[in-house]
Design an enzyme around this catalytic site. Structure first.
Site, mmCIF file in Angstrom:
data_model
loop_
_atom_site.group_PDB
_atom_site.id
_atom_site.type_symbol
_atom_site.label_atom_id
_atom_site.label_comp_id
_atom_site.label_asym_id
_atom_site.label_seq_id
_atom_site.Cartn_x
_atom_site.Cartn_y
_atom_site.Cartn_z
ATOM 1 N N GLY A 1 25.355 69.108 38.700
ATOM 2 C CA GLY A 1 24.205 69.970 38.391
ATOM 3 C C GLY A 1 24.362 71.285 39.130
ATOM 4 N N GLY A 2 25.592 71.793 39.127
ATOM 5 C CA GLY A 2 25.925 72.967 39.959
ATOM 6 C C GLY A 2 25.593 74.290 39.312
ATOM 7 C CG ASP B 1 24.270 72.402 35.003
ATOM 8 O OD1 ASP B 1 23.482 72.074 34.085
ATOM 9 O OD2 ASP B 1 23.888 72.727 36.138
ATOM 10 C CG PHE C 1 23.349 64.416 36.818
ATOM 11 C CD1 PHE C 1 22.149 63.878 36.424
ATOM 12 C CD2 PHE C 1 23.355 65.696 37.396
ATOM 13 C CE1 PHE C 1 20.967 64.589 36.555
ATOM 14 C CE2 PHE C 1 22.171 66.424 37.532
ATOM 15 C CZ PHE C 1 20.977 65.858 37.103
ATOM 16 C CG HIS D 1 13.620 68.333 44.853
ATOM 17 N ND1 HIS D 1 12.821 69.344 45.304
ATOM 18 C CD2 HIS D 1 14.363 68.855 43.865
ATOM 19 C CE1 HIS D 1 13.070 70.432 44.592
ATOM 20 N NE2 HIS D 1 14.003 70.159 43.728
#
Ligand SMILES: C[S@@+](CC[C@H](N)C(=O)[O-])C[C@H]1O[C@@H](n2cnc3c(N)ncnc32)[C@H](O)[C@@H]1O
Length: 455
Positions: free
Chosen positions: A275-276, A298, A326, A344
């Site tokens: 998720g870069g 991503d 992911f 989060h």
């Protein structure tokens, strides 16, 4: 004393009247440190004047100055609330929601653009300008009432009765598109969901479902927040720009990610940045650690020729932008898997699912490195810091049933995902985000000696 925390700090049984003087003396002492810092650097004090600095000038200073600033921020709030008295402070806390109406209006009616950058404009002329730049026909009297409330919060000013002018804060909204989008994200996109958070808690108590949130109630759909955001081009752009403003918030800057992890110890490993996004974090680390390589994964929606072309030529052979969801099994075998600001936004059961999807690619000694918020124990940090993280925690509930986590919560996630994740610990050396780490141990987790990490 009270400034360093809340719940765990015992209040004085019958506080003496001198308590107020004591707090204000501490404010004075800490303000003195800031003033000396400004003098030493030949800087003037911040002000609301249009030419004033948009940021407090000492943010990149030594630890003593930074702490003094945190103290002033916490103590002034404490003194204010005490002087108001609990009853009045509570009334104002509830009434605060109205303060968001002017922010919403300023963003939507593009008032920062409609007010001239220098000089002032009458409310009648402003109404005409607003129509021109935003297409909304808003009577001068309505602009006046919302702007006068904004001015009471130090946003815009009225140098001459009936005439509006920019001040330093409103100019920031004009000049910083990312910050203006931050205002838009909260007032346009999240105001309704914030108001519906308790309704969602009533409707779906304790839900860990990404589609049982206040966003779903507010916008009457069963999409995730991520899909909701991406489904509208204007909203998606606003979100992306607002995230840029978030990234540049004090303590969230990528420089802390580069400096707070012993990247050199990974030698010539490949790091998969999960998720870069467009790779800005990997690129910053790659600049400093020339032996490391990065695969920035991503979703396909984040990849286009423009973003692919934004990897500078001198990093192109070490930073690759690829697509990978992911929630699918990981196929790249690498030395480390890096998650910054990802988990989060997900409830526990979903985080566990994402960690499990790494397993097929994990080899002995592979690392999972998380760079995210770790909630402080109540009362262990200044009230300012405490509020920052508690706000994020409740916001995660609002938008996606995600949560901020304490150290023990992170450890539990690894344990639930697989016993072969050997917990390495959690630490923070600068900034707001912590590092949390586990190492893959094919022999069963616990036996692996912890890596001597804490730098
Ligand atoms: C809050 S951003 C964090 C970006 C970056 N790691 C950082 O620290 O700035 C979350 C990122 O996760 C990506 N993302 C969301 N769902 C994903 C998925 N299922 N698979 C891969 N990436 C995903 C988003 O596109 C976005 O770039």
């Amino acid at each position: 004393m009270g400034s360093m925390g809340n719940l765990l700090v015992k209040s004085e049984a019958t506080p003496s009247a001198d308590r107020l003087t004591r707090i204000s003396r501490q404010i004075g002492e800490n303000t003195q440190i800031l003033t000396e810092g400004l003098h030493a650097r030949g800087l003037s004090a911040p002000s609301y004047e249009a030419e004033g600095p948009p940021d407090f000038p000492l943010t990149g200073s030594d630890a003593k100055t930074l702490k003094a600033r945190q103290q002033v921020l916490s103590l002034t709030k404490e003194l204010r609330d005490l002087v108001l008295g609990p009853r009045e402070a509570l009334k104002l806390m509830a009434l605060d929601i109205v303060n968001y109406v002017p922010l919403h209006a300023i963003y939507t009616f593009r008032i920062a653009e409609a007010v001239p950058q220098t000089g002032s404009i009458s409310y009648e002329d402003l109404a005409r300008q607003v129509l021109k730049v935003s297409g909304y026909k808003i009577p001068a009297s309505e602009l006046r009432r919302v702007l006068r409330l904004a001015m009471a919060n130090n946003l815009f000013c009225e140098p001459e009765l009936g005439h509006v002018a920019h001040n330093c804060t409103s100019l920031v909204m004009l000049e910083d598109e990312a910050l203006a989008s931050w205002v838009g994200l909260y007032t346009v996109d999240l105001f309704l969901p914030v108001g519906n958070t308790v309704t969602a808690m009533q409707k779906w108590p304790g839900s860990e479902d990404l589609t049982e949130t206040a966003v779903n109630i507010s916008y009457s759909h069963r999409d995730t927040f991520f899909h909701h955001t991406q489904s509208d081009a204007t909203r998606a752009k606003r979100y992306d720009l607002a995230m840029r403003a978030h990234g540049s918030r004090e303590g969230f800057d990528v420089v802390h990610t580069v400096e707070s992890y012993p990247w050199a110890k990974l030698a010539s490993a490949t790091v998969v940045d999960m998720g870069g996004n467009e790779g800005h974090v990997s690129m910053a680390i790659a600049e400093e650690f020339p032996s490391l390589s990065f695969e920035v994964q991503d979703l396909p929606g984040m990849r286009c020729e423009k973003t692919l072309g934004e990897v500078p030529a001198h990093l192109a052979n070490r930073v690759k932008l690829t697509t990978h969801d992911f929630f699918d099994e990981q196929t790249t075998v690498a030395g480390a898997y890096f998650f910054r600001h990802i988990f989060h936004a997900f409830p526990d059961k979903v985080v566990v699912r994402i960690l499990k999807k790494l397993v097929p690619a994990l080899r002995q000694g592979a690392r999972v490195i998380i760079n995210d918020v770790v909630l402080p124990a109540p009362g262990s940090v200044s009230l300012m810091e405490e509020r920052t993280f508690r706000l994020l925690d409740v916001l995660m509930k609002t938008v996606c049933n995600g949560r901020e986590r304490e150290v023990g919560d992170w450890k539990t996630l690894f344990e639930e995902a697989d016993a072969r994740f050997a917990w390495q610990g959690a630490w923070k050396s600068s900034g707001n985000l912590w590092f949390v780490e586990a190492v893959w141990d094919d022999d069963g987790g616990e036996k692996m000696a912890p890596w001597p990490l804490n730098p």
